[in-house]
Design an enzyme around this catalytic site. Structure first.
Site, mmCIF file in Angstrom:
data_model
loop_
_atom_site.group_PDB
_atom_site.id
_atom_site.type_symbol
_atom_site.label_atom_id
_atom_site.label_comp_id
_atom_site.label_asym_id
_atom_site.label_seq_id
_atom_site.Cartn_x
_atom_site.Cartn_y
_atom_site.Cartn_z
ATOM 1 N N HIS A 273 34.849 26.512 35.362
ATOM 2 C CA HIS A 273 35.975 26.592 36.162
ATOM 3 C C HIS A 273 37.005 26.002 36.073
ATOM 4 O O HIS A 273 37.264 24.934 35.357
ATOM 5 C CB HIS A 273 35.485 26.069 37.753
ATOM 6 C CG HIS A 273 36.000 26.772 39.033
ATOM 7 N ND1 HIS A 273 37.100 26.322 39.129
ATOM 8 C CD2 HIS A 273 35.765 27.791 39.919
ATOM 9 C CE1 HIS A 273 37.643 26.363 40.497
ATOM 10 N NE2 HIS A 273 36.645 27.272 40.819
ATOM 11 N N GLU A 326 29.659 30.552 42.485
ATOM 12 C CA GLU A 326 29.053 32.547 42.241
ATOM 13 C C GLU A 326 27.566 32.439 41.999
ATOM 14 O O GLU A 326 26.438 33.507 42.694
ATOM 15 C CB GLU A 326 29.193 33.257 40.938
ATOM 16 C CG GLU A 326 31.439 33.774 41.141
ATOM 17 C CD GLU A 326 31.796 33.874 42.428
ATOM 18 O OE1 GLU A 326 30.895 34.597 43.500
ATOM 19 O OE2 GLU A 326 32.737 34.634 42.165
#
Ligand SMILES: CC(C)(COP(=O)(O)OP(=O)(O)OC[C@H]1O[C@@H](n2cnc3c(N)ncnc32)[C@H](O)[C@@H]1OP(=O)(O)O)[C@@H](O)C(=O)NCCC(=O)NCCS
Length: 389
Positions: A273, A326
């Site tokens: 991320h 996700e």
């Protein structure tokens, strides 16, 4: 009296670059706006929705309550919630222009592209003037209507009418399947919609704010945001996570599959991320939701996660990579019966609340977003007319 979330345009300049590392592009560390909507704390792994820790609201509120928080600046009381729900329900319609547009699309169209096209058609037919809260409510109510209609049409089925008594998550499942959804599916999907509703200055939200800052309309800003969401480095990852889990197939094959993928230089979807330097707090919530939703499927996902983290740590020393939102989104959405190509559009069904709140925040205190580029091309070339070149 409602306190509207207010961002300002007095952006603290000093915070522009927060690290002494060389600038690797991608606007990393740049403060591009101020917002009162959500705060992502990358080092602490905290996500705050207008004052509330995501862990406190993830499984205790409805999507409608969080939309109210983002749009009106506070969690609703019962009367305010009933009022917002009634406004959303009243907007759950499928305009003829949109239905005709969806019918005209080939059945091979990706559902996210169909949603983007539907929002564009809706905007062309109905939207005029500056973005308003009425438009935000109308489009948030309709995202799932458009998407479910396309899902049915591409499967040779006619769209069904929304059920007035159903909440947002339940109505979405009803519109997809044409039957009343199971309560456990509704709860899981509602928690997903709550968790994904807003997330600081992510790529699609930034896109929406840039478009809104030009004094364009809400539909144009949302069409652009959907386009930004589509890519696998942002919202396009969960179907690829599902593809990865399907390709791995069994716990026994996980390690060799993952090692081969990392050795090829592939990115493992669902990990890493830009902002979080620890686990994404939404991943923590979704992991537990996915475990409850489908304990058997969870075993493979959990083992793949453990191995992937260990292999990434071994192969990418110096980059601490963690599970992102996700990875378990895929398991959760699959457990409520959604096919892989509806994962990213369902992300949009949630994020539209955040996008519209950011568009309204931008418009309330607007200044054109117009950064600069560092020019790296040649200078002072001598011009030679076409015939002489
Ligand atoms: C999310 C993401 C785009 C963030 O990217 P970023 O901040 O630009 O990070 P970088 O691209 O600078 O990556 C830094 C390093 O970690 C590696 N890396 C990052 N994510 C990785 C992943 N998922 N798998 C393998 N390696 C990864 C990069 O290859 C790079 O290594 P290198 O310097 O040896 O080339 C990135 O982590 C990614 O592509 N993840 C997979 C897609 C995904 O899950 N997207 C959903 C995001 S919520």
């Amino acid at each position: 009296m409602a306190t509207m979330p207010t961002g300002t345009n007095n952006i603290p300049q000093k915070e522009a670059t927060t690290t002494s590392k060389p600038n690797r592009g991608g606007l990393e560390g740049i403060v591009a706006a101020t917002t009162a909507l959500s705060k992502v704390e990358g080092t602490a792994g905290r996500l705050i929705y207008h004052g509330y820790n995501i862990h406190d609201v993830a499984r205790t509120t409805t999507f409608e309550e969080i939309a109210h928080l983002l749009w009106f600046g506070h969690l609703p009381n019962k009367t305010e919630l009933s009022s917002l729900k009634a406004r959303l329900v009243a907007e759950r319609t499928l305009p003829t222009t949109v239905l005709q547009t969806l019918r005209a699309l080939p059945s091979t169209t990706e559902p996210l592209d169909a949603l983007r096209t539907a929002v564009s058609a809706w905007g062309a037919a109905t939207i005029k003037g500056k973005p308003t809260i009425e438009q935000a409510i109308a489009v948030t109510a309709r995202f799932l209507v458009f998407l479910a209609a396309f899902q049915r049409l591409r499967n040779g089925l006619e769209p069904v009418e929304s059920q007035l008594e159903l909440g947002h998550a339940a109505n979405y499942l009803y519109l997809l399947n044409g039957q009343k959804p199971q309560e456990r599916h509704v709860k899981a999907l509602n928690a997903y919609l709550v968790l994904l509703a807003d997330h600081g200055m992510n790529a699609s939200t930034f896109t929406a704010r840039v478009v809104a800052s030009t004094e364009s309309d809400i539909a144009s800003a949302l069409v652009a945001a959907i386009g930004a969401l589509k890519g696998p480095l942002h919202g396009g990852a969960p179907s690829k996570v599902q593809d990865m889990l399907d390709a791995i197939g069994t716990v026994e094959q996980a390690e060799s599959w993952l090692r081969a993928a990392v050795a090829r230089g592939d990115r493992l979807m669902g990990f890493g991320h830009r902002v979080y330097k620890t686990e994404d707090p939404r991943a923590e919530e979704l992991r537990e939701l996915a475990r409850l939703a489908d304990p058997r499927e969870f075993i493979l996902a959990r083992r793949v996660e453990e191995l992937a983290l260990a292999i990434l740590e071994e192969q990418k020393p110096g980059h601490r990579l963690y599970t992102n939102v996700e990875f378990y989104s895929a398991a959760l959405l699959s457990s409520v019966g959604l096919p892989g190509d509806l994962f990213t559009p369902t992300f949009a069904v949630s994020r539209v609340a955040g996008w519209t709140a950011h568009i309204l925040e931008q418009v309330r205190n607007n200044r054109l977003i117009r950064p600069e580029a560092e020019y790296t091309g040649p200078m002072d070339l001598k011009f030679v007319p076409l015939g002489a070149r």
